[in-house]
Scaffold this motif. Structure first.
Motif, mmCIF file in Angstrom:
data_model
loop_
_atom_site.group_PDB
_atom_site.id
_atom_site.type_symbol
_atom_site.label_atom_id
_atom_site.label_comp_id
_atom_site.label_asym_id
_atom_site.label_seq_id
_atom_site.Cartn_x
_atom_site.Cartn_y
_atom_site.Cartn_z
ATOM 1 N N ARG A 21 1.002 -1.273 0.054
ATOM 2 C CA ARG A 21 -0.049 -0.085 0.227
ATOM 3 C C ARG A 21 0.849 1.218 0.019
ATOM 4 N NH1 ARG A 21 -5.426 -1.239 1.265
ATOM 5 N NH2 ARG A 21 -5.807 -3.115 1.765
ATOM 6 N N THR A 22 0.312 2.544 -0.209
ATOM 7 C CA THR A 22 0.942 3.785 -0.268
ATOM 8 C C THR A 22 1.517 3.794 1.201
ATOM 9 O OG1 THR A 22 -0.705 4.378 -1.795
ATOM 10 C CG2 THR A 22 0.596 6.130 -0.570
ATOM 11 N N ARG A 183 -10.980 -3.596 -3.085
ATOM 12 C CA ARG A 183 -9.801 -2.996 -2.950
ATOM 13 C C ARG A 183 -8.620 -3.558 -2.629
ATOM 14 N NH1 ARG A 183 -9.294 1.755 -5.205
ATOM 15 N NH2 ARG A 183 -7.580 2.418 -3.851
ATOM 16 N N THR A 184 -8.656 -4.914 -1.864
ATOM 17 C CA THR A 184 -7.801 -5.694 -1.745
ATOM 18 C C THR A 184 -8.341 -7.289 -1.433
ATOM 19 O OG1 THR A 184 -6.022 -6.441 0.003
ATOM 20 C CG2 THR A 184 -7.867 -5.554 0.913
ATOM 21 N N ASP A 199 -4.169 -6.127 -4.712
ATOM 22 C CA ASP A 199 -4.634 -4.952 -4.378
ATOM 23 C C ASP A 199 -4.565 -3.976 -5.365
ATOM 24 O OD1 ASP A 199 -4.137 -4.974 -1.255
ATOM 25 O OD2 ASP A 199 -2.655 -6.160 -2.141
ATOM 26 N N THR A 201 -4.123 0.212 -5.682
ATOM 27 C CA THR A 201 -3.570 1.374 -5.076
ATOM 28 C C THR A 201 -3.644 2.470 -6.120
ATOM 29 O OG1 THR A 201 -1.932 0.383 -3.824
ATOM 30 C CG2 THR A 201 -1.294 2.568 -4.437
ATOM 31 N N ASP A 202 -4.279 3.768 -5.662
ATOM 32 C CA ASP A 202 -4.516 4.759 -6.365
ATOM 33 C C ASP A 202 -3.346 5.849 -6.035
ATOM 34 O OD1 ASP A 202 -6.728 4.004 -8.086
ATOM 35 O OD2 ASP A 202 -7.969 4.081 -6.420
ATOM 36 N N CYS A 209 4.359 7.096 -3.967
ATOM 37 C CA CYS A 209 4.157 5.884 -3.040
ATOM 38 C C CYS A 209 5.426 5.225 -3.253
ATOM 39 C CB CYS A 209 2.816 5.340 -3.285
ATOM 40 S SG CYS A 209 2.776 4.243 -4.881
ATOM 41 N N LEU A 211 6.681 1.158 -2.999
ATOM 42 C CA LEU A 211 6.185 -0.253 -3.077
ATOM 43 C C LEU A 211 7.562 -1.121 -2.741
ATOM 44 C CD1 LEU A 211 4.280 -0.140 -6.413
ATOM 45 C CD2 LEU A 211 3.534 0.249 -3.885
#
Length: 278
Positions: A21-22, A183-184, A199, A201-202, A209, A211
């Motif tokens: 996630r971010t 979302r996940t 997932d 991620t936007d 972000c 990763l």
């Protein structure tokens, strides 16, 4: 799109993150020593045209981004596929691998054990060994999907030379998720191999972000938007829709969004000895 600097193998790396996630941007202290660059990166612009996939009539556009040679996890392939209106990816039984189909664009029917199930962008289908699946395009535009196929533990044991004969499980229940809504999605209870989760991620335009996972590779597909990804060793690549990049376990990469980015991220666990080797 190809990286602006060649990928270089390496070892070690910055403090790994435990989620795709971010995360906050990396600081200079976080980025030393340098980590390996991307395991692979590519787009679908040079996809091949294949006829009769799994015995079906008609054509399929297909691209393999990464396979066993590029990845440390027991992953058979990270691929993209597309069929035209009325097209079909033929039904076939899975006996040794676990596989996801993630619909990117278009509408169709996911065929599971002989029964059709409607799918649309964001539909995520999980197929465990013992089941039969296929995909049909029912709309008037191309149907595109992301495919990741991983080895079931029994198959991995056979390939490693272990004295083991895997049994094919009985057919199971359908497992289709709306990833864009959920979302996940965890694969627990369906898969037993390395593919642990999927997932979304936007990343807003102008934001970043980071990763990375200490215990897993990440397969990252750009669903929409544009930006740039930079590995800890300084290797940089441009990102656009239909770009796929795989990130090694124990590494981190920074994604910068030029426009709003939607990233689809699959977590592929690596064997413990692989992370210890780093």
């Amino acid at each position: 799109m190809s990286p602006t600097a060649p990928a270089r193998p390496g070892s070690g790396g910055p403090r790994p993150l435990d989620s795709p996630r971010t995360q906050p941007p990396l600081t200079p202290a976080d980025t030393a020593p340098a980590a390996p660059a991307f395991s692979s990166i590519g787009t679908v612009t040079d996809a091949a045209t294949v006829y009769g996939v799994h015995g079906a009539a008609g054509r399929t556009r297909w691209k393999c981004f990464a396979g066993r040679r590029q990845l440390a996890s027991p992953t058979e392939a990270v691929e993209w596929a597309s069929i035209p209106p009325g097209g079909l990816s033929g039904e076939h039984r899975h006996t040794r691998t676990e596989e996801i189909y993630l619909i990117l664009r278009g509408h169709g029917e996911f065929l599971f054990n002989g029964r059709p199930h409607p799918v649309a962008p964001g539909s995520l289908a999980l197929t465990a060994p013992g089941n039969v699946h296929g995909l049909r395009n029912t709309c008037d535009t191309d149907l595109d999907w992301w495919v990741i196929e991983t080895l079931a533990p029994g198959t991995g044991a056979v390939l490693s030379g272990a004295d083991h004969t895997p049994e094919v499980p009985a057919m199971g229940d359908i497992a289709i998720h709306d990833l864009f809504a959920e979302r996940t999605v965890s694969t627990a209870g369906v898969f037993t191999g390395p593919l642990k989760s999927v997932d979304v991620t936007d990343v807003d335009a102008g934001r970043q972000c980071v990763l990375g996972r200490s215990d897993a590779e990440l397969a990252v597909f750009v669903h929409s938007g544009e930006g740039r990804v930079t590995a800890a060793d300084g290797t940089t690549a441009q990102l656009a829709a239909d770009t796929c990049v795989t990130l090694g376990a124990g590494t981190t990469s920074t994604v910068e969004a030029g426009s709003a980015l939607r990233l689809l991220i699959v977590t592929l666990a690596v064997p413990q000895h692989a992370t210890e080797a780093k």
